[in-house]
Motif scaffolding. Structure first.
Motif, PDB file in Angstrom:
ATOM      1  N   ARG A  26      32.279 -35.532  -5.937  1.00  0.00           N
ATOM      2  CA  ARG A  26      33.144 -34.672  -6.048  1.00  0.00           C
ATOM      3  C   ARG A  26      33.757 -34.525  -4.871  1.00  0.00           C
ATOM      4  NH1 ARG A  26      34.895 -29.850  -3.803  1.00  0.00           N
ATOM      5  NH2 ARG A  26      32.882 -29.286  -3.570  1.00  0.00           N
ATOM      6  N   ASP A  27      33.288 -33.945  -3.823  1.00  0.00           N
ATOM      7  CA  ASP A  27      33.939 -33.511  -2.551  1.00  0.00           C
ATOM      8  C   ASP A  27      34.281 -34.816  -1.698  1.00  0.00           C
ATOM      9  OD1 ASP A  27      34.926 -32.339  -0.124  1.00  0.00           O
ATOM     10  OD2 ASP A  27      33.997 -30.388  -0.661  1.00  0.00           O
ATOM     11  N   SER A  71      30.360 -20.110  -5.576  1.00  0.00           N
ATOM     12  CA  SER A  71      30.394 -20.622  -4.011  1.00  0.00           C
ATOM     13  C   SER A  71      31.719 -19.440  -3.553  1.00  0.00           C
ATOM     14  CB  SER A  71      30.915 -21.976  -3.859  1.00  0.00           C
ATOM     15  OG  SER A  71      30.085 -22.810  -3.675  1.00  0.00           O
ATOM     16  N   PHE A 106      34.331 -19.145  -1.292  1.00  0.00           N
ATOM     17  CA  PHE A 106      35.073 -20.348  -0.371  1.00  0.00           C
ATOM     18  C   PHE A 106      35.630 -19.666   0.851  1.00  0.00           C
ATOM     19  CE2 PHE A 106      38.810 -22.493   0.498  1.00  0.00           C
ATOM     20  CZ  PHE A 106      38.607 -23.824   0.645  1.00  0.00           C
ATOM     21  N   PRO A 132      29.720 -21.865   1.828  1.00  0.00           N
ATOM     22  CA  PRO A 132      30.512 -22.916   2.609  1.00  0.00           C
ATOM     23  C   PRO A 132      31.021 -22.511   4.006  1.00  0.00           C
ATOM     24  CG  PRO A 132      31.550 -22.456   0.602  1.00  0.00           C
ATOM     25  CD  PRO A 132      30.731 -21.115   1.082  1.00  0.00           C
ATOM     26  N   SER A 176      33.986 -24.061   4.985  1.00  0.00           N
ATOM     27  CA  SER A 176      34.948 -24.799   4.078  1.00  0.00           C
ATOM     28  C   SER A 176      35.858 -25.581   5.071  1.00  0.00           C
ATOM     29  CB  SER A 176      35.848 -23.859   3.333  1.00  0.00           C
ATOM     30  OG  SER A 176      34.946 -23.194   2.538  1.00  0.00           O
ATOM     31  N   HIS A 224      27.168 -25.498   2.557  1.00  0.00           N
ATOM     32  CA  HIS A 224      28.086 -26.560   2.254  1.00  0.00           C
ATOM     33  C   HIS A 224      28.774 -26.703   3.501  1.00  0.00           C
ATOM     34  CE1 HIS A 224      31.076 -29.081  -0.402  1.00  0.00           C
ATOM     35  NE2 HIS A 224      32.040 -28.707   0.762  1.00  0.00           N
ATOM     36  N   HIS A 242      31.243 -28.420   6.269  1.00  0.00           N
ATOM     37  CA  HIS A 242      32.441 -29.636   6.398  1.00  0.00           C
ATOM     38  C   HIS A 242      32.273 -30.121   8.121  1.00  0.00           C
ATOM     39  CE1 HIS A 242      34.552 -30.500   2.827  1.00  0.00           C
ATOM     40  NE2 HIS A 242      34.186 -29.372   2.579  1.00  0.00           N
TER      41      HIS A 242
HETATM   42  C1  LIG Z   1      34.048 -25.409  -3.508  1.00  0.00           C
HETATM   43  C2  LIG Z   1      33.424 -25.121  -2.170  1.00  0.00           C
HETATM   44  C3  LIG Z   1      31.906 -25.359  -2.113  1.00  0.00           C
HETATM   45  C4  LIG Z   1      34.074 -26.120  -1.153  1.00  0.00           C
HETATM   46  O1  LIG Z   1      34.240 -27.390  -1.413  1.00  0.00           O
HETATM   47  C5  LIG Z   1      34.261 -26.008   0.287  1.00  0.00           C
HETATM   48  O2  LIG Z   1      34.202 -24.778   0.470  1.00  0.00           O
HETATM   49  O3  LIG Z   1      34.663 -26.718   0.821  1.00  0.00           O
END
Ligand SMILES: CC(C)C(=O)C(=O)O
Length: 284
Positions: A19-20, A140, A142, A170, A172, A203, A205
């Motif tokens: 997905r991501d 989540s 966001f 997250p 994000s 989550h 990044h």
């Molecule tokens: C939907 C969330 C988990 C997401 O992808 C993010 O915050 O980056």
């Protein structure tokens, strides 16, 4: 004298390669490859496999349903925004799964306090609707790391009261340093007590290169679910790298890892070969 760090409970491994990970420019998987990767993740011992975002990318539906029909043990999950059409698209796509999960999210970094009431209502409504289709709901928050802490706290309470089993926090935009992430998590946990009624997840990044360190910080701070992607694939500079995190956790807490590491190596090699081959084109 150093005090030994107590072993945290076994992490819940949530993989978002399909997905991501598929948002990384130049990365694209065929349905056949998605089914193969998901089956390998299942055999490795990963707990949840996120496959797509059908409300945003309608062609993900077929792949989610195909994966849902094959995976034996892990929860098969897909992402939805907080509106009815997106939640129903996920519910339909994961229907063949032995264990399905609906993952819905809401932006909690609001530009204006007047949006707070409507946002809390949207969280309550979306999770209640999702529960109508599935008992395993992940919510989540966001952009949690840039949200107002008091509002985030209220949003989490609403999500748990509405029935979210997992609350994901997250980073994000991947901008939290490990120290800032530790402080962020330290401010949240005490507000929800020792038995918050949901599993906390992160989550992370990798925009500033801290995704793996931040996941380790989260584990130390009591988060149970860790979201990762093979090869660290994901939007912009990617997410926490599954393999790197597994080995980092194993070095510290060997008894917390019960994954098939040989199969993990083979799966990473399989994904690397796909990524090397994929022509560079942003996802439309
Ligand atoms: C939907 C969330 C988990 C997401 O992808 C993010 O915050 O980056």
């Amino acid at each position: 004298m150093t005090v030994p760090t107590p072993t945290p409970p076994k992490p819940i491994w949530f993989d978002t390669t399909l997905r991501d990970g598929a948002l990384m420019p130049g990365v694209s998987f065929s349905i056949h490859e998605k089914v193969r990767i998901a089956s390998l993740l299942d055999a490795i011992g990963v707990d949840a496999i996120e496959v797509g975002y059908p409300g945003r990318y309608p062609h993900d539906r077929e792949a989610i349903a195909a994966v849902a029909g094959e995976v034996e043990r892990a929860a098969v999950c897909a992402l939805a925004g907080d509106d009815r059409a997106q939640i129903e698209a996920v519910a339909e796509a994961i229907a063949p799964a032995k264990r399905g999960r609906i993952h819905t999210y809401t932006n909690v970094n609001l530009p204006d306090r007047r949006r707070e009431r409507a946002t809390l209502d949207a969280i309550e409504r979306s999770i209640s609707l999702a529960r109508h289709y599935c008992s395993d709901i992940q919510w989540s928050a966001f952009d949690a790391t840039r949200a107002d802490p008091d509002f985030l706290d209220r949003a989490i309470s609403v999500a748990i009261a509405a029935g979210a089993k997992t609350v994901n926090l997250p980073d994000s935009l991947g901008i939290a340093t490990p120290e800032a992430f530790r402080q962020f998590l330290a401010a949240i946990a005490p507000r929800h007590g020792p038995n918050p009624g949901a599993i906390f997840s992160v989550h992370c990044h990798d925009d500033l290169g801290h995704a793996t360190d931040n996941a380790i910080v989260a584990l130390e701070m009591g988060a149970r679910q860790l979201e990762c992607a093979i090869e660290g694939l994901g939007a912009r500079k990617g997410n926490t790298d599954l393999r790197e995190l597994v080995y980092r956790v194993r070095d510290r807490f060997p008894e917390a890892i019960d994954l098939n590491l040989d199969l993990l190596e083979q799966t990473c090699e399989f994904v690397r070969a796909i990524v090397r081959r994929t022509p560079s084109r942003p996802r439309s």
